[in-house]
Structure formats: structure tokens, C-alpha cells
Design an enzyme around this catalytic site. Structure first.
Site, PDB file in Angstrom:
ATOM      1  N   HIS A   1      -0.121   7.868   0.544  1.00 53.82           N
ATOM      2  CA  HIS A   1      -0.544   6.456   0.884  1.00 53.82           C
ATOM      3  C   HIS A   1      -1.249   5.825  -0.503  1.00 53.82           C
ATOM      4  O   HIS A   1      -1.345   6.467  -1.661  1.00 53.82           O
ATOM      5  CB  HIS A   1      -1.251   6.259   2.159  1.00 53.82           C
TER       6      HIS A   1
ATOM      7  N   HIS B   1       3.827   3.279   4.318  1.00 55.91           N
ATOM      8  CA  HIS B   1       4.150   2.169   3.897  1.00 55.91           C
ATOM      9  C   HIS B   1       4.184   1.124   3.145  1.00 55.91           C
ATOM     10  O   HIS B   1       4.479   1.520   1.714  1.00 55.91           O
ATOM     11  CB  HIS B   1       1.947   1.462   4.216  1.00 55.91           C
TER      12      HIS B   1
ATOM     13  N   GLU C   1      -4.612   9.262  -0.068  1.00 55.60           N
ATOM     14  CA  GLU C   1      -4.754   8.062  -0.403  1.00 55.60           C
ATOM     15  C   GLU C   1      -5.305   8.055  -1.344  1.00 55.60           C
ATOM     16  O   GLU C   1      -5.765   8.462  -1.964  1.00 55.60           O
ATOM     17  CB  GLU C   1      -6.170   7.636   0.505  1.00 55.60           C
TER      18      GLU C   1
ATOM     19  N   GLU D   1       2.128   0.157   0.282  1.00 59.16           N
ATOM     20  CA  GLU D   1       1.742   1.135  -0.489  1.00 59.16           C
ATOM     21  C   GLU D   1       2.635   1.711  -1.329  1.00 59.16           C
ATOM     22  O   GLU D   1       3.418   2.851  -1.139  1.00 59.16           O
ATOM     23  CB  GLU D   1       0.964   1.899   0.760  1.00 59.16           C
TER      24      GLU D   1
END
Length: 422
Positions: free
Chosen positions: A216, A86, A308, A89
Site C-alpha cells: 500500500h 487501492h 505501507e 496507491e
């Protein structure tokens, strides 16, 4: 006690030498220059290559670390990190640049742990899978806009919803009988994916990756498959529900390996969510279709989790050093997880290497296959296992193996397949 002393020793090895790095956000040209700089500093253990181009023509660069760059050494596992899928990110992108510089510097300074890791592992680092999206995000000057702009690629497609949907095939097979590994791609798959997705799929087909992580942002948690749930609708709402793989306990261990080595991920509370041990099954958090980590598991030999790494998708430069220090040990420790389990060679009774042999572990309903040179790698928890190697036209071979307790543990085996007498 010995496990904690061993873990402490790993950390101290990293603290012996501090690499000189610059903590800044790298635009595309700066990213390319940084990768070339590392290659120039460590030419004998690195290779820079591109797996393809983005919609707007930017290279999808990968920096490889190996004592024989560009060569798959039999019985040496392949590992990959992929970041910036992404575009907005961005922390993973910067962490992989820092990791590349760190591996190079520590190797040059003779760090034993890093030297052994590079000699025993072929490591592939892709700092940006979505360079077009990153340029959109980086061009925004208001922090609030950075969370909104640049997530998708230049065609407006979310790349983590763009892989062929093999989960649906797998769930169908669960009900009606069929495989849940090495699932074939649909006939028209090339017309359904973006250039960046296509490049990653071809990359997966070209390398026998064993372990991977996809970096991410937007939360702080280690997320493991499956990402797509058996959808359960209540009054028009899809409810999160855990969807474990046959390797659920292994994926939990891999995820904890990262979260517990992280500066504070394992505490579990962040960004308004609570994750015990800093980990979560993807579908139990929220279900998504056509994601990359599920695709890795269902299509190839590769076990992938999603990391994440930051509540702030585009953290300011002054926070990058803190984030690097929080993630550095975890990034190294996770690579070392590729050496836990069994590995071996599959040959026939004439000592010819057998590619594509199926390696099955009794009690775990997910198989892997041998690579082009006949070698295989099966990540496993400590325990005793019955392992069978089989291939068309051969008699299968079964062996009992014991994987040792926590710590580096690889059991080497050899499967000698015999050609049946007709």
C-alpha cells in the site's frame, strides 16, 4: 556478529549484478507488456496467469517464478505479493514490476542467492489488484487529485473493506469457544464481494500460500494483524487498541524483517507518525473491518502483513529509482522469511498422503493444515516446540522439534498417522 555478516553478505549478493530497468509509471497496457516481456526473457522459470477480471474487464494478472512454473512441488512453499489494491496507491505496483525484471535478470546472470530462492520457492507477483482504480488515478494530472481519485474499484467499493468479516466470528469464538483458523465463509458471501475480491478469495482456495505481503501507500510502516480491534467506544469515538494474534511475536519478527532491511523504514518516523522499529499492529494504529490481511490469517494457512511504502501515494517518476533501491533488499529478504520454521509431510501408515490434516503447535492457539499433497509449512520463531498432526479417522502423532537461531532455518518433519483399530 555472524548474523550481521550473513545479512551483509545477502546485500552484497544483490549488488553484484544490476538489472537494466525502466523507472516509469505503467498504465494497464504497459503493465501487461512488461509482464509479457519478463516472461519472454525468462520463459523457463516464469508463468503468467490471470485469476479473474476487474469490474471493467481488465485481467488481474499474476507472474509466477519457479523452477517448475505451474506446478506445486511438495515441500516447496508458496509465496505471494499483492499490490495496488487501492488504485491510487501505486508504488507497490511499480516495485513488483521492477522485482519481476530483477529476479529474471539476476537468475540469468547466475546470482546464487536469487537462483536458490527461485528453485526453493514458488513466488507469485500480482502488481495490480485494482487496475480500474489505477486508470482513474493515473488519468489525473494534478498531484493533489491523485490522493483522492481511484482508491476504490469501478463500483466505488474499497477492496480492503470488502472481504467477509471473519474477525467478528473469531472474536465471538474467543468468548464462547471455537476456532480462530480456517473459518468458514458465510453462505451468501459471493453476493457481498466485488469481482476483484472474489478472484482473490478463489485464488487463496486454489493455492496453499504460506506467506504474503500486501503493498500500500500513504505511510511508511510494516503493519501486521489483527487490523480489526475489539472495539472500545468512548463518548461515541472508537479508540485504537492493540489486537494481537496468537502469532504476535512471529508477526513482529516478520514485520521487522522487512523494516530493518528497508533503506529507512526502521527509523520509525515518517509522514507525521511515529512507529517504533517501523512496525505497528494494525488495530493499534486504526481499526478496520473486512480487510485482506486478517482474512488471509483467519481463512487460510497464509500469514500476511501490509506494507505501507511511501508517504506519497502516487510518487513522481523521478523518485521511483530511489524507492526501488530502498525496498529491493527488503522485498527479497521478506520472501526468504517463508523458509523459517518447520515443514513436513503427513502420510498414513500405507504412505498415502493426507490432505487437510491439522498441524497444532503447543502454546500457539492457531493451527494450519496440510495441502492437497500432504505437505505443510508452519512459520515459527527459533525455539523448541511440541507439534501434533491430526486428522479425522486417524491416530494423531506428536513430535518435539527444534527450530534453530536466526538465519535460514527449516526443520523438516514427517507425520505418520495411523488408522485406529475399530
Amino acid at each position: 556478529m555472524s548474523w550481521w555478516l550473513w545479512s551483509l553478505g545477502r546485500v552484497l549478493l544483490l549488488l553484484k549484478v544490476a538489472a537494466s530497468v525502466n523507472f516509469l509509471h505503467h498504465r494497464y497496457e504497459q503493465l501487461v507488456q512488461a509482464l509479457y516481456d519478463v516472461k519472454g526473457s525468462c520463459p523457463y522459470i516464469t508463468r503468467l496467469y490471470s485469476i479473474g477480471r476487474s469490474v471493467q474487464g481488465r485481467h488481474l494478472y499474476v507472474l509466477e517464478f519457479s523452477d517448475y512454473p505451474g506446478v506445486h512441488e511438495p515441500m516447496e512453499p508458496e509465496f505471494k505479493y499483492v499490490a495496488n489494491m487501492h488504485g491510487n496507491e501505486v508504488l507497490g505496483r511499480e516495485l513488483l514490476i521492477q522485482l519481476a525484471e530483477f529476479l529474471c535478470e539476476e537468475y540469468r546472470h547466475g546470482n546464487q542467492r536469487i537462483t536458490e530462492l527461485i528453485h526453493e520457492t514458488r513466488i507469485h507477483l500480482m502488481p495490480s489488484m485494482n487496475p480500474d482504480g489505477y486508470e482513474v488515478a493515473a488519468s489525473q494530472h494534478q498531484q493533489t487529485l491523485r490522493d483522492l481519485m481511484g482508491r476504490n474499484n469501478a463500483n466505488g467499493v474499497d477492496l480492503n473493506r470488502n472481504f467477509p468479516d471473519l474477525n467478528t466470528v473469531m472474536y465471538h469464538n474467543e468468548k464462547h469457544g471455537g476456532l480462530n483458523h480456517h473459518l468458514p465463509l458465510p453462505d451468501n458471501w459471493r453476493n457481498q464481494v466485488e469481482p476483484e475480491t472474489l478472484a482473490v478469495i478463489e485464488w487463496l482456495k486454489s493455492y496453499n500460500f504460506v506467506l504474503s505481503a500486501n503493498l500500500h501507500g500513504g505511510a511508511v510502516v510494516a503493519n501486521y494483524p489483527y487490523d480489526k480491534a475489539h472495539e472500545q467506544r468512548t463518548r461515541g469515538v472508537w479508540l485504537p487498541t492493540s489486537s494481537p494474534t496468537p502469532d504476535d511475536n512471529l508477526f513482529k519478527k516478520l514485520s521487522k524483517g522487512y523494516s530493518y532491511a528497508h533503506g529507512w523504514m526502521h527509523r520509525g518516523t515518517n509522514c507525521g507518525d511515529f512507529f517504533p522499529d517501523g512496525i505497528t499492529n494494525g488495530a493499534s494504529w486504526y481499526s478496520l473491518s473486512k480487510g485482506m490481511q486478517d482474512f488471509n490469517y483467519l481463512f487460510s494457512n497464509c500469514f500476511e502483513i501490509t506494507l505501507e511504502l511511501s508517504c506519497n501515494k502516487f510518487p513522481p517518476e523521478q523518485e521511483l529509482e530511489f524507492e526501488w533501491l530502498a525496498n529491493r533488499e527488503a522485498l527479497i529478504a521478506y520472501i526468504e522469511e517463508v523458509h523459517h520454521g518447520i515443514k513436513g509431510m503427513v502420510t498414513d501408515d500405507n504412505n498415502n498422503k493426507v490432505a487437510g490434516a491439522v498441524i497444532s503447535v503447543e502454546g500457539i492457539g492457531h493451527d494450519i493444515t496440510s495441502g492437497e499433497q500432504g505437505d505443510y509449512f508452519r512459520l515459527l520463531l527459533p525455539g523448541t516446540y511440541t507439534v501434533t498432526a491430526s486428522a479425522n479417522g486417524y491416530q494423531s502423532q506428536t513430535e518435539r522439534v527444534v527450530v534453530g537461531p536466526a538465519g535460514p532455518s527449516v526443520v523438516s518433519t514427517e507425520a505418520k498417522l495411523k488408522t485406529p483399530i475399530s
